[in-house]
Design a protein around this motif. Structure first.
Motif, PDB file in Angstrom:
ATOM      1  N   VAL A 158       0.839  -1.204   0.000  1.00 33.83           N
ATOM      2  CA  VAL A 158       0.000   0.000   0.000  1.00 33.83           C
ATOM      3  C   VAL A 158       0.877   1.258   0.000  1.00 33.83           C
ATOM      4  CG1 VAL A 158      -1.664   1.345   1.333  1.00 33.83           C
ATOM      5  CG2 VAL A 158      -1.960  -1.133   1.095  1.00 33.83           C
ATOM      6  N   GLY A 159       1.915   1.261   0.850  1.00 32.98           N
ATOM      7  CA  GLY A 159       2.811   2.420   0.894  1.00 32.98           C
ATOM      8  C   GLY A 159       3.541   2.633  -0.411  1.00 32.98           C
ATOM      9  N   LEU A 160       3.961   1.540  -1.052  1.00 35.73           N
ATOM     10  CA  LEU A 160       4.681   1.651  -2.318  1.00 35.73           C
ATOM     11  C   LEU A 160       3.785   2.199  -3.416  1.00 35.73           C
ATOM     12  CD1 LEU A 160       7.283   1.096  -3.886  1.00 35.73           C
ATOM     13  CD2 LEU A 160       6.421  -1.207  -4.335  1.00 35.73           C
ATOM     14  N   LEU A 161       2.542   1.724  -3.485  1.00 35.06           N
ATOM     15  CA  LEU A 161       1.608   2.215  -4.491  1.00 35.06           C
ATOM     16  C   LEU A 161       1.213   3.666  -4.238  1.00 35.06           C
ATOM     17  CD1 LEU A 161      -0.731  -0.909  -4.882  1.00 35.06           C
ATOM     18  CD2 LEU A 161       1.087  -0.148  -6.424  1.00 35.06           C
ATOM     19  N   ALA A 162       1.234   4.097  -2.967  1.00 31.18           N
ATOM     20  CA  ALA A 162       0.821   5.462  -2.631  1.00 31.18           C
ATOM     21  C   ALA A 162       1.859   6.504  -3.055  1.00 31.18           C
ATOM     22  CB  ALA A 162       0.556   5.568  -1.134  1.00 31.18           C
ATOM     23  N   LEU A 163       3.130   6.113  -3.091  1.00 31.84           N
ATOM     24  CA  LEU A 163       4.177   7.092  -3.377  1.00 31.84           C
ATOM     25  C   LEU A 163       4.046   7.722  -4.766  1.00 31.84           C
ATOM     26  CD1 LEU A 163       7.355   5.512  -1.727  1.00 31.84           C
ATOM     27  CD2 LEU A 163       5.950   7.411  -0.915  1.00 31.84           C
ATOM     28  N   PRO A 164       3.862   6.970  -5.854  1.00 27.48           N
ATOM     29  CA  PRO A 164       3.700   7.638  -7.168  1.00 27.48           C
ATOM     30  C   PRO A 164       2.434   8.477  -7.245  1.00 27.48           C
ATOM     31  CG  PRO A 164       3.339   5.263  -7.360  1.00 27.48           C
ATOM     32  CD  PRO A 164       3.912   5.496  -6.006  1.00 27.48           C
TER      33      PRO A 164
END
Length: 586
Positions: A158-164
């Motif tokens: 979830v955190g990785l997808l939120a960054l972009p």
């Protein structure tokens, strides 16, 4: 952004790179502090006091190390900021000094003034106060993201997808504010120029308006700046709200992921390990979001500085006139223009068209014509204010494009109607023409230009201050000092653009006598409206619409009954005006 900073720093660019990796390392240390905090919290929740004590000491050591390193990073950032102010201003000034003279008009001068003062200060603030939290705010969440993956791969995903997605929102809000900031900076520079103009022109304003009240153009500039400032504030506020909402959305998504994980075990009681894992997940989420909130808090400062950096980029993008690889010296002081065409831009109408002219060395050529006919442009092309679009300008048989700046400057003295005086004494301003001139040469040039009478009138003589821009002198006095400055240079070629326009009759006669003495010793090209000056010329060029319509000696042109003869009749008629008691006559 970093490219422009490297351009400003020049040889000191390694300072910026050193500071950048130091700030990135500080972000890693902040992330490691969070990594040490996790086992400490786990030990405390399990009442493992001895293990908790060891991890507490490790956390204190990590915090002290991060605190000490932050101080080093701040010192490095301030050092880069100071280097930007010192080296950056020098490099900017060196570049501006190489730009063609034609580039310098009121609007560009106002932009440079704004960039060198407020613009460079805003840029210097970046490494000194902004980049450290921004760089650490980027690096630290990446370290925490790795910890989230280790704690729960779903949270990490979830955190990785939120960054972009967060990056997209930041880019969108930055684009929103960029146009508003550009408009504000443009109006800010324009208002500054108008206010300076208002202060310098008080004598004119009071003569025509009385009371020195702010004229309409100043009020309009201030009102335009107020409107653009209002738009900038509104866009900045909206951008800040959207940025914060984006980070809060990331926080909410991570919380939902934690709740979903708990809900999967809702049918049975959570084991102690699951409770601890949930608490640690919440801690990681908090530590992941916290630097992101700090990062978006600096988004407006970055955007504002980006506007200044874009303006600096645009200034550096202005190309100096190309310099000859193998400069050639002129053989004499003759001037030739061969089929010269020129316009002030690709989308601008032609100012000069097909100009052909030869001025023998030691001769005097007068340019006459209506306003806007191209006289001043022609004279400035000889001094290479710009390069011609077509054809060539030659001095002594050498194209001015094949001479370097020093060679060309040594060949030409210039007297223009709008000559500028620097803050300093009369002598200082005259010696700009030739710094090594003796006192005897100084007084001779002053006598020929009628400056000796000014010096004799003032208590300080030649050492009397003239004020910024010559504010303590009259227009005619300023012009005479500018003429003396050109005379003391004693260059082979003298270009004169309406030099006597601001002088009274007595000083006009004095300058005319000086030009007569220079004839035969120097090549003189003069734009003149005085009949006495034109009469002594070896040849006269009549310009109309950027073209030479007549050319010859004054006597030849007068006998042709053409444009020159018409112009000459008008001038003689104007000089014949008289006022008699009780009547007017022309």
């Amino acid at each position: 952004m970093l490219k422009t900073l490297n351009l400003l720093l020049g040889e000191q660019a390694p300072l910026l790179r050193r500071y950048a990796w130091m700030a990135a390392l500080y972000g890693v240390l902040c992330g490691l502090c969070t990594a040490v905090l996790l086992p400490l919290m786990a030990q405390l929740l399990q009442a493992q006091w001895r293990g908790a004590g060891a991890w507490l000491l490790a956390l204190l050591a990590a915090v002290v190390l991060a605190w000490w390193w932050r101080g080093r990073v701040e010192q490095a950032g301030v050092g880069v900021g100071v280097a930007v102010l010192q080296t950056g201003r020098h490099r900017l000034g060196a570049h501006v000094a190489r730009l063609p003279m034609g580039w310098f008009h009121a609007q560009n001068t106002a932009k440079v003034s704004h960039l060198v003062t407020q613009g460079m200060m805003a840029v210097a603030q970046l490494p000194a106060h902004v980049f450290t939290p921004v760089i650490s705010g980027v690096v630290a969440p990446l370290v925490v993201l790795a910890l989230l993956f280790a704690q729960d791969w779903r949270l990490g995903l979830v955190g990785l997808l939120a960054l972009p997605l967060l990056l997209g929102v930041l880019l969108l809000t930055a684009r929103m504010g960029r146009w508003a900031d550009a408009a504000f900076q443009r109006d800010f520079a324009q208002t500054g120029q108008r206010i300076v103009e208002f202060a310098q022109a008080q004598s004119v304003l009071r003569a025509f308006q009385g009371g020195g009240q702010s004229p309409r153009f100043v009020a309009q500039a201030i009102d335009q700046q107020r409107q653009s400032a209002g738009r900038l504030i509104a866009v900045s506020a909206l951008s800040s709200v959207l940025n914060v909402w984006a980070v809060q959305a990331v926080f909410a998504a991570l919380l939902v992921a934690v709740v979903v994980g708990i809900d999967q075990h809702s049918a049975q009681a959570l084991a102690p390990g699951q409770v601890i894992a949930t608490v640690l997940s919440m801690l990681l989420i908090s530590r992941f979001v916290e630097p992101l909130l700090e990062l978006v808090g600096y988004a407006e400062a970055l955007r504002t500085a980006r506007g200044q950096l874009d303006a600096i980029d645009a200034l550096f993008a202005q190309q100096p006139l190309p310099q000859a690889q193998q400069p050639q010296w002129p053989r004499d002081a003759s001037i030739s223009l061969r089929d010269v065409h020129f316009s002030y831009g690709a989308d601008q109408p032609a100012v000069l068209r097909g100009i052909n002219l030869h001025v023998p060395p030691g001769s005097m050529t007068a340019l006459v014509g209506a306003s806007g006919s191209g006289k001043s442009t022609l004279v400035r092309l000889i001094a290479r204010f710009w390069d011609v679009d077509q054809g060539g300008v030659l001095i002594g048989g050498t194209d001015v494009r094949q001479m370097d700046e020093a060679q060309l400057a040594a060949q030409i003295s210039q007297i223009f109607q709008d000559s500028y005086l620097f803050a300093g004494s009369i002598a200082d301003n005259i010696r700009i023409g030739r710094p090594g001139a003796s006192d005897v040469e100084l007084w001779e040039a002053a006598r020929q230009a009628g400056v000796d009478s000014i010096a004799q009138r003032l208590p300080g003589g030649m050492d009397s201050p003239v004020g910024e821009g010559g504010a303590q002198l009259s227009g005619g006095e300023r012009q005479r000092i500018a003429i003396a400055r050109a005379l003391i240079k004693d260059a082979p070629i003298l270009l004169v653009d309406e030099a006597t326009a601001a002088l009274d009759t007595e000083n006009q006669a004095l300058i005319a006598q000086t030009l007569a003495r220079l004839r035969g010793q120097h090549t003189v090209v003069v734009i003149a409206h005085q009949l006495s000056t034109i009469a002594m010329a070896d040849q006269v060029l009549v310009l109309e619409g950027g073209q030479v319509v007549e050319q010859g000696t004054p006597a030849q042109l007068a006998a042709q009954q053409g444009r020159y003869a018409q112009w000459l009749g008008q001038r003689e008629q104007a000089q014949g005006w008289r006022m008699a008691a009780g009547e007017e006559r022309v």
